[in-house]
Enzyme design. Sequence first.
Site, PDB file in Angstrom:
ATOM      1  N   GLY A 117     -32.160 -13.728  11.840  1.00  0.00           N
ATOM      2  CA  GLY A 117     -32.316 -15.147  11.504  1.00  0.00           C
ATOM      3  C   GLY A 117     -31.370 -16.016  12.310  1.00  0.00           C
TER       4      GLY A 117
ATOM      5  N   GLY B   9     -29.167 -22.416  11.327  1.00  0.00           N
ATOM      6  CA  GLY B   9     -28.284 -22.246  10.185  1.00  0.00           C
ATOM      7  C   GLY B   9     -27.146 -21.265  10.383  1.00  0.00           C
ATOM      8  N   PHE B  10     -26.894 -20.453   9.347  1.00  0.00           N
ATOM      9  CA  PHE B  10     -25.783 -19.508   9.379  1.00  0.00           C
ATOM     10  C   PHE B  10     -25.899 -18.544  10.557  1.00  0.00           C
ATOM     11  CE2 PHE B  10     -25.836 -19.688   4.438  1.00  0.00           C
ATOM     12  CZ  PHE B  10     -25.188 -20.909   4.457  1.00  0.00           C
TER      13      PHE B  10
ATOM     14  N   ASP C 243     -40.531 -10.406  13.092  1.00  0.00           N
ATOM     15  CA  ASP C 243     -40.459 -10.881  11.711  1.00  0.00           C
ATOM     16  C   ASP C 243     -39.931  -9.736  10.854  1.00  0.00           C
ATOM     17  OD1 ASP C 243     -40.912 -11.795   9.102  1.00  0.00           O
ATOM     18  OD2 ASP C 243     -42.792 -12.797   9.643  1.00  0.00           O
TER      19      ASP C 243
ATOM     20  N   ASN D 296     -28.749 -11.717   7.823  1.00  0.00           N
ATOM     21  CA  ASN D 296     -28.803 -13.118   7.420  1.00  0.00           C
ATOM     22  C   ASN D 296     -30.200 -13.643   7.132  1.00  0.00           C
ATOM     23  OD1 ASN D 296     -27.949 -16.113   7.502  1.00  0.00           O
ATOM     24  ND2 ASN D 296     -29.298 -15.952   9.278  1.00  0.00           N
TER      25      ASN D 296
ATOM     26  N   SER E 124     -25.816 -15.342  -2.050  1.00  0.00           N
ATOM     27  CA  SER E 124     -25.812 -16.731  -2.506  1.00  0.00           C
ATOM     28  C   SER E 124     -25.100 -16.781  -3.850  1.00  0.00           C
ATOM     29  CB  SER E 124     -27.257 -17.240  -2.655  1.00  0.00           C
ATOM     30  OG  SER E 124     -27.294 -18.465  -3.372  1.00  0.00           O
TER      31      SER E 124
ATOM     32  N   TYR F  80     -36.157 -16.860  -6.349  1.00  0.00           N
ATOM     33  CA  TYR F  80     -35.070 -16.897  -5.371  1.00  0.00           C
ATOM     34  C   TYR F  80     -33.823 -16.241  -5.959  1.00  0.00           C
ATOM     35  CZ  TYR F  80     -31.404 -18.465  -2.262  1.00  0.00           C
ATOM     36  OH  TYR F  80     -30.325 -18.491  -1.403  1.00  0.00           O
TER      37      TYR F  80
ATOM     38  N   GLY G  36     -22.248 -21.174  -1.482  1.00  0.00           N
ATOM     39  CA  GLY G  36     -22.768 -22.156  -2.420  1.00  0.00           C
ATOM     40  C   GLY G  36     -23.535 -23.231  -1.668  1.00  0.00           C
TER      41      GLY G  36
END
Length: 252
Positions: free
Chosen positions: A9, A13-14, A60, A87, A140, A153, A184
């Site tokens: 990923g 983002g991360f 994927d 990730n 998360s 989720y 968070g």
Amino acid sequence: MNKIVLITGATAGFGEACARKFAASGYDVIITGRRLDRLERLTEELKAQYSVDVLPLRFDVRSRDAVLNAINELPDQWKRIDVLINNAGLAAGKDDFDKASLDDWDAMVDTNIKGFAYIAQSVAQLMIPRKKGHIINLGSVAAKQVYAQGNMYCATKHAVEALSQAMRIDLLPYHIKVTAVHPGAANTEFSTVRFKGDRIAADKVYDGMIPLVAADVAETIFYCTTLPDHVCINDLVITCTQQADCFYYDRK
């Protein structure tokens, strides 16, 4: 010889922030994702800015065959993976349990649990002969608490928590570190995906606060990899200063 990090990923983002942080620190980088244009652009940027080797892999994680083929067919010089940043993941929708989209549920289970596990097992099998390696699993705060409209989720992130514990136990004889990092409130593309591209709705989540950004999480992940060989951070929750947990915020 540079250390090697594999980041799933990595196109936003991360993951993208981690690719930049580790490349800046002299790691050769394997970046994976579904968006070829972003992989190619990031590859060129990292090579130019940090003079490291970069291997982009487009697949994927939801496809077991694609994952196995990508990892099994790595060139020999890339199989010596020191760090896996597991990730790739998503949140899709924010609806009451009885109204939630089954397609959203399938996407989250297939990515956040099955794809997550496919990658971790494949890379662990490369680390085992060396009796060395570090797996960073992105969880998360939703792995710690369940909140309204979080249903599937939260369930998938609880699974990440459980699988991280399982990996830590089963890989113990091989001295492979397993660290679960649980961010968070973080304002990244992830939030926009959850709200189906509605950036206004995504940004509203962070009204009155300064949330985490991707670079904050990347810095924390990198720190976990810098500790002595005999030290492992097993489980780490990171929030912005204005967030205590899933329920308590100070919005000013």
